[in-house]
Enzyme design. Structure first.
Site, PDB file in Angstrom:
ATOM      1  N   SER A 186       0.561  -0.948   0.322  1.00 43.04           N
ATOM      2  CA  SER A 186      -0.252  -0.125  -0.012  1.00 43.04           C
ATOM      3  C   SER A 186       0.944   1.362  -0.157  1.00 43.04           C
ATOM      4  O   SER A 186       0.430   1.885  -0.228  1.00 43.04           O
ATOM      5  CB  SER A 186      -0.840   0.287   1.117  1.00 43.04           C
ATOM      6  OG  SER A 186      -0.497  -0.026   2.297  1.00 43.04           O
ATOM      7  N   HIS A 214      -5.287  -3.677  -1.787  1.00 42.51           N
ATOM      8  CA  HIS A 214      -5.270  -2.888  -2.990  1.00 42.51           C
ATOM      9  C   HIS A 214      -5.150  -3.136  -4.198  1.00 42.51           C
ATOM     10  O   HIS A 214      -5.089  -2.328  -5.439  1.00 42.51           O
ATOM     11  CB  HIS A 214      -3.841  -2.026  -2.892  1.00 42.51           C
ATOM     12  CG  HIS A 214      -3.637  -0.559  -1.674  1.00 42.51           C
ATOM     13  ND1 HIS A 214      -4.115   0.582  -1.832  1.00 42.51           N
ATOM     14  CD2 HIS A 214      -3.837  -1.334  -0.491  1.00 42.51           C
ATOM     15  CE1 HIS A 214      -4.499   1.240  -0.256  1.00 42.51           C
ATOM     16  NE2 HIS A 214      -4.263   0.690   0.100  1.00 42.51           N
ATOM     17  N   LYS A 244     -12.378   0.061  -0.164  1.00 38.04           N
ATOM     18  CA  LYS A 244     -11.644   0.972  -1.104  1.00 38.04           C
ATOM     19  C   LYS A 244     -11.977   1.092  -2.539  1.00 38.04           C
ATOM     20  O   LYS A 244     -12.731   2.328  -2.673  1.00 38.04           O
ATOM     21  CB  LYS A 244      -9.370   0.019  -1.265  1.00 38.04           C
ATOM     22  CG  LYS A 244      -9.132   1.102   0.367  1.00 38.04           C
ATOM     23  CD  LYS A 244      -8.035  -0.197   1.068  1.00 38.04           C
ATOM     24  CE  LYS A 244      -7.276   0.312   2.140  1.00 38.04           C
ATOM     25  NZ  LYS A 244      -6.128  -0.551   2.804  1.00 38.04           N
TER      26      LYS A 244
HETATM   27  C1  LIG Z   1      -7.033  -0.325   3.831  1.00 38.19           C
HETATM   28  C2  LIG Z   1      -6.451  -1.899   3.851  1.00 38.19           C
HETATM   29  C3  LIG Z   1      -6.755  -2.701   5.481  1.00 38.19           C
HETATM   30  C4  LIG Z   1      -7.781  -1.950   6.049  1.00 38.19           C
HETATM   31  O1  LIG Z   1      -9.165  -2.346   5.467  1.00 38.19           O
HETATM   32  P1  LIG Z   1     -10.384  -1.636   6.072  1.00 38.19           P
HETATM   33  O2  LIG Z   1     -11.283  -1.995   5.099  1.00 38.19           O
HETATM   34  O3  LIG Z   1     -10.229  -0.161   5.555  1.00 38.19           O
HETATM   35  O4  LIG Z   1     -10.398  -1.673   7.698  1.00 38.19           O
HETATM   36  C5  LIG Z   1      -6.092  -3.862   5.157  1.00 38.19           C
HETATM   37  N1  LIG Z   1      -5.138  -4.489   5.011  1.00 38.19           N
HETATM   38  C6  LIG Z   1      -4.766  -3.813   3.571  1.00 38.19           C
HETATM   39  C7  LIG Z   1      -3.206  -4.391   3.515  1.00 38.19           C
HETATM   40  C8  LIG Z   1      -5.021  -2.472   3.739  1.00 38.19           C
HETATM   41  O5  LIG Z   1      -4.578  -1.616   2.511  1.00 38.19           O
END
Ligand SMILES: *Cc1c(COP(=O)(O)O)cnc(C)c1O
Length: 396
Positions: A186, A214, A244
């Site tokens: 990320s 992502h 996301k």
């Molecule tokens: C953003 C992210 C999360 C968290 O996801 P949310 O739905 O925002 O809690 C978990 N793992 C990775 C790799 C992320 O980039």
């Protein structure tokens, strides 16, 4: 610790963060998190959201949320295993399994929550987890919660992974061994070497766990990094987020029926935290349909990503190892990075500085997240600001 001691502890630590340029200020948005945002009355080009496909403000998703709320209310009313499971939860889980090409799926309240749930439902103190050193914080916390031994391997270093996996196996200390990686990292935007990870896992009997927060909605026609590499049958846990590219909120695991049944029986946030609300469930279902039926959305995301990356590189900036629309602009020094971000803000561009401890010390960066919603004109405007500020701070 007395409350006076607590007060000193907090003040000292906050002051230390502030003096090192590591203290993050939070700016509330006035209105939606769209490709343009408003903060304190100021309109800004938004290069900081994970709303990759612009679905967070899509009228069709808003309509689903409103309609589902009218029928089912605002809250699920209970945890999933009591009577908080609405038919919408099951519809979403079926949709996710179909999208991910797995037998089944389980939805959680967030991606973070999902990692806290899934790892510790399967791994325990008799086990070991091989974890990429740049894995997301929620993976690290999920691993810790499981009490398994955590063995970090160098970022995407397959020789290191294989050597550590062999050593763990030969030690005879562990019952189960798992390898965990982000699908897309990320903070750098590089893609995990899943084909090689799968070969190592198959050679050494490792459980495979890919957190594709992502990659979902971005790679593999939206189905994610695992699909991108054609490995849907060969990864045990496919984690995704609904927060996301999907544009709403929530997380999920997709995998074999037995795994999902076990998670529904044993994973703590499923058993002890109230289920996702109708206004989240229904737009997630709509979003997956849109992603599958509108490939142009993902094409536009990639086109914008390539455009911004090329523009930054031509200006002389270092965009690191990004292979996806996530476009870091690596500045280095933490205070310089914060200053750069502040100057971008003044010039009408919202692009957040990411510094230690989110990324290693000395690799401070502006993290740019172009989306399908950006116009080329807005990206040009952002690049102009980068050019001016880069020269002003003697970086290019
Ligand atoms: C953003 C992210 C999360 C968290 O996801 P949310 O739905 O925002 O809690 C978990 N793992 C990775 C790799 C992320 O980039």
């Amino acid at each position: 610790m007395s409350s006076l001691e607590l007060e000193h502890f907090l003040t000292d630590n906050l002051n230390e963060l502030k003096s090192k340029g590591l203290y993050n200020t939070i700016d509330p948005l006035q209105g939606a998190n769209d490709f343009m945002i408003t903060i304190a009355g100021k309109r800004l080009i938004n290069l900081s959201s994970n709303n990759y496909l612009g679905l967070a403000t899509d009228p069709r998703l808003i309509h689903s949320a409103v309609e589902a709320t009218k029928i089912y209310g605002v809250g699920a009313g209970a945890v999933r295993t009591i009577n908080g499971t609405l038919e919408l939860h099951e519809q979403l889980e079926e949709k996710l399994a179909e999208f991910k090409k797995t037998e089944a799926a389980i939805a959680y309240q967030s991606g973070f929550n999902c990692n806290m749930a899934a790892i510790s439902a399967v791994m325990d103190k008799n086990d070991a987890i091989l974890s990429d050193e740049l894995n997301h914080a929620s993976i690290i916390e999920g691993c810790r919660l499981s009490k398994a031994a955590i063995i970090r391997y160098n970022h995407s270093d397959m020789t290191d992974l294989r050597n550590k996996a062999i050593a763990a196996k030969q030690s005879g200390l562990y019952k189960k061994i798992m390898v965990i990686t982000d699908g897309v990292f990320s903070m750098d935007g590089d893609i995990a070497k899943l084909p090689e990870i799968v070969l190592i896992a198959e050679e050494l009997d490792l459980i495979t766990y890919v957190d594709d927060a992502h990659g979902s909605g971005v790679l593999g026609k939206g189905a994610g990094t695992v699909k991108h590499f054609g490995l849907s049958e060969r990864i045990d846990f496919q984690i995704g987020t609904l927060s996301k590219a999907i544009g709403v909120v929530g997380g999920y695991v997709a995998g074999k029926r037995n795994l999902i049944d076990w998670l529904k029986a044993r994973s703590k946030p499923f058993l002890f935290s109230t289920a996702l609300p109708p206004a989240a469930l229904s737009p997630c279902i709509t979003a997956i349909d849109i992603i599958r039926n509108t490939p142009e959305l993902i094409d536009r995301l990639w086109k914008n990503g390539r455009y911004l990356k090329k523009g930054l590189q031509e200006l002389g900036f270092n965009t690191g190892n990004s292979e996806t629309p996530i476009t870091p602009c690596i500045i280095g020094d933490e205070r310089q990075t914060q200053l750069f971000s502040k100057r971008l803000y003044e010039e009408g561009v919202y692009a957040k500085a990411v510094v230690f401890p989110t990324v290693p010390r000395g690799t401070g960066r502006i993290r740019n997240m172009p989306t399908a919603g950006h116009s080329e004109a807005s990206l040009d405007q952002a690049l102009n600001a980068y050019s001016r500020i880069g020269e002003e701070l003697n970086l290019i």
